[in-house]
Every structure is written in C-alpha cells, then in structure tokens.
Design a protein around this motif. Structure first.
Motif, short mmCIF file in Angstrom:
data_model
loop_
_atom_site.label_atom_id
_atom_site.label_comp_id
_atom_site.label_asym_id
_atom_site.label_seq_id
_atom_site.Cartn_x
_atom_site.Cartn_y
_atom_site.Cartn_z
N GLU A 43 0.84 -1.20 0.00
CA GLU A 43 0.00 0.00 0.00
C GLU A 43 0.87 1.25 0.00
OE1 GLU A 43 -2.60 -0.28 3.35
OE2 GLU A 43 -3.75 -1.93 2.46
N ASN A 44 1.99 1.19 0.73
CA ASN A 44 2.90 2.32 0.74
C ASN A 44 3.52 2.52 -0.64
OD1 ASN A 44 4.36 4.46 2.10
ND2 ASN A 44 6.17 3.16 1.89
N ASP A 45 3.81 1.40 -1.33
CA ASP A 45 4.33 1.50 -2.70
C ASP A 45 3.33 2.17 -3.61
OD1 ASP A 45 6.68 0.29 -1.93
OD2 ASP A 45 6.12 -1.70 -2.69
N VAL A 46 2.05 1.83 -3.46
CA VAL A 46 0.99 2.46 -4.25
C VAL A 46 0.93 3.95 -3.95
CG1 VAL A 46 -1.50 2.59 -4.61
CG2 VAL A 46 -0.38 0.38 -4.52
N ALA A 47 1.06 4.29 -2.66
CA ALA A 47 1.03 5.71 -2.28
C ALA A 47 2.22 6.45 -2.86
CB ALA A 47 1.01 5.85 -0.76
N SER A 48 3.38 5.80 -2.89
CA SER A 48 4.55 6.48 -3.44
C SER A 48 4.42 6.62 -4.95
CB SER A 48 5.84 5.74 -3.08
OG SER A 48 5.88 4.48 -3.69
N VAL A 49 3.78 5.66 -5.61
CA VAL A 49 3.51 5.80 -7.04
C VAL A 49 2.57 6.97 -7.26
CG1 VAL A 49 2.36 4.73 -9.02
CG2 VAL A 49 3.97 3.41 -7.67
N SER A 50 1.57 7.11 -6.39
CA SER A 50 0.64 8.23 -6.51
C SER A 50 1.36 9.55 -6.33
CB SER A 50 -0.47 8.12 -5.46
OG SER A 50 -1.22 6.95 -5.67
N ILE A 104 3.74 4.40 -15.79
CA ILE A 104 3.49 4.65 -14.36
C ILE A 104 2.00 4.50 -14.08
CG2 ILE A 104 3.55 6.39 -12.53
CD1 ILE A 104 6.10 7.48 -13.85
N GLN A 105 1.18 5.08 -14.95
CA GLN A 105 -0.27 5.00 -14.75
C GLN A 105 -0.76 3.56 -14.90
OE1 GLN A 105 -1.52 7.86 -17.66
NE2 GLN A 105 -1.46 9.56 -16.22
N ASP A 106 -0.21 2.82 -15.87
CA ASP A 106 -0.59 1.43 -16.05
C ASP A 106 -0.23 0.61 -14.82
OD1 ASP A 106 -1.59 1.99 -18.55
OD2 ASP A 106 0.20 1.26 -19.63
N ASP A 107 0.96 0.85 -14.29
CA ASP A 107 1.41 0.14 -13.09
C ASP A 107 0.51 0.49 -11.91
OD1 ASP A 107 3.17 -1.55 -11.61
OD2 ASP A 107 4.14 0.25 -10.79
N LYS A 108 0.19 1.75 -11.79
CA LYS A 108 -0.70 2.20 -10.72
C LYS A 108 -2.06 1.53 -10.84
CE LYS A 108 -2.93 6.45 -9.24
NZ LYS A 108 -3.05 7.86 -9.48
N LEU A 109 -2.61 1.48 -12.04
CA LEU A 109 -3.90 0.84 -12.26
C LEU A 109 -3.86 -0.64 -11.89
CD1 LEU A 109 -5.12 2.43 -15.61
CD2 LEU A 109 -6.15 2.69 -13.36
N TYR A 130 -3.91 -0.93 -8.13
CA TYR A 130 -5.26 -0.68 -7.61
C TYR A 130 -6.19 -1.84 -7.92
CZ TYR A 130 -4.17 4.17 -6.37
OH TYR A 130 -3.65 5.30 -5.80
N GLU A 131 -6.09 -2.40 -9.12
CA GLU A 131 -6.92 -3.54 -9.48
C GLU A 131 -6.63 -4.73 -8.57
OE1 GLU A 131 -6.15 -4.15 -13.62
OE2 GLU A 131 -7.54 -2.55 -14.24
N ALA A 132 -5.36 -4.95 -8.27
CA ALA A 132 -4.99 -6.04 -7.37
C ALA A 132 -5.58 -5.82 -5.98
CB ALA A 132 -3.47 -6.18 -7.28
N LEU A 133 -5.52 -4.58 -5.50
CA LEU A 133 -6.10 -4.27 -4.19
C LEU A 133 -7.61 -4.48 -4.20
CD1 LEU A 133 -4.10 -1.07 -3.18
CD2 LEU A 133 -3.94 -3.33 -2.14
N ILE A 134 -8.25 -4.05 -5.27
CA ILE A 134 -9.70 -4.22 -5.38
C ILE A 134 -10.06 -5.70 -5.41
CG2 ILE A 134 -11.66 -3.93 -6.97
CD1 ILE A 134 -10.43 -1.15 -7.67
N ASN A 135 -9.29 -6.49 -6.16
CA ASN A 135 -9.55 -7.94 -6.22
C ASN A 135 -9.39 -8.58 -4.85
OD1 ASN A 135 -10.16 -7.94 -8.94
ND2 ASN A 135 -8.05 -8.36 -9.58
#
Length: 170
Positions: A86-93, A110-115, A118-123
């Motif tokens: 989650e921290n990695d996602v925040a740092s990407v943001s 970067i946006q594709d990686d971020k998506l 997020y998709e993995a977290l949603i799943n």
C-alpha cells in the motif's frame, strides 16, 4: 526544494512506540520483520548507537500493520507485506502528482502500473468480502437450525413418570 522544508524528522523508538500504543520490544520485532520483508536491511535509518530511527511515514506504515494484523485472515507477515505494498501504491501516486505537469508518454507506464496495483487491491477486497459473506451465511444457517431444534424441543410434551414407574420400568 526550499531549504526550510528539505528535511526529514526522525523520532526515537520510545516515541514511536508510544505513538503506536505498543511496547518498544514489539516495535523492534515489527521493524525487523519489515526489514526482512522489504529485503532492505537498512530500511530504517540508524543513529550512532545503531538504534533505529523512525519517520512519520514509517509510523504510518506501522499503524497500518497493526490495523491489518487484527483481522482474522491476516498474519503479521501478511499484514506487513500488505502495508508495504500500500505504501508503494502511495509512493507511485506521489510520483504521479509530481509528474502531473509533464504530458510525455513516460507517464503511461506509471499509470498502467498504478492501475494494476489498484486492481490487485480491489480484487483482494472483493475476495475478502466474498469469503466474509460466505462465513456469515454459514453462521446464519447454523443459528436458524439451532433455533428450529430449540422450538422442536419446547413443543415436545414431557411425560413425568412417578417413582414407582421408574422402579418397575413401565
């Protein structure tokens, strides 16, 4: 960057433990596991006595670990991995926000990686919700069956036999 804001504030283990509401030994254990899980033995800064020093980001990650580990399906190790991801996602943001002014095609990866993150977290959340709803349905069925059995027992008349009936088994 502005010289007035270009610094990182470090806090001691005692203060960090108090902020987190845990013992210093527990903080030491969590910190060691974070270093192992991240693969970075120098994840935390150290002072001249080799004691770990914590930033506000570190404390936030540790708060998230503590919040996650109380969930029934989260071990301490799983909680640490989740908090770090989650921290990695925040740092990407944060990276996306800093680069927002750029309109280069460099942002697409970067946006594709971020998506994807997020998709993995949603799943993960969807799977967790499905598991919980299944457990809830099972618990409701057990309660309903238990209630039916209780009602059946209440409706069955009980014949009291006298003392002599028991003796002579009539």
């Amino acid at each position: 960057m502005n010289k007035n804001t270009d610094f990182i504030e470090y806090i001691s283990p005692n203060i960090a433990a108090k902020k987190l509401g845990i013992a210093v030994t527990t903080l030491r254990k969590y910190s060691s596991l974070i270093e192992k899980s991240s693969g970075n033995k120098a994840y935390f800064e150290r002072d001249s006595n080799n004691s770990r020093l914590y930033t506000h980001v570190d404390v936030s990650i540790l708060k998230r670990v503590i919040a996650l580990k109380v969930r029934p399906d989260f071990s301490l190790e799983k909680s640490i991995k989740q908090a770090l991801s989650e921290n990695d996602v925040a740092s990407v943001s944060d990276t996306d926000i800093r680069l927002e002014g750029d309109t280069n095609d460099d942002l697409h990866p970067i946006q594709d990686d971020k998506l994807k993150q997020y998709e993995a977290l949603i799943n993960q959340l969807v799977e967790s919700n499905l598991k919980l709803s299944g457990q809830l349905e099972t618990a409701i069925e057990k309660i309903e069956n238990h209630n039916k059995k209780l009602l059946e027992l209440e409706q069955v008349p009980t014949k009291k036999k006298g003392f002599l009936s028991h003796l002579f088994k009539q």
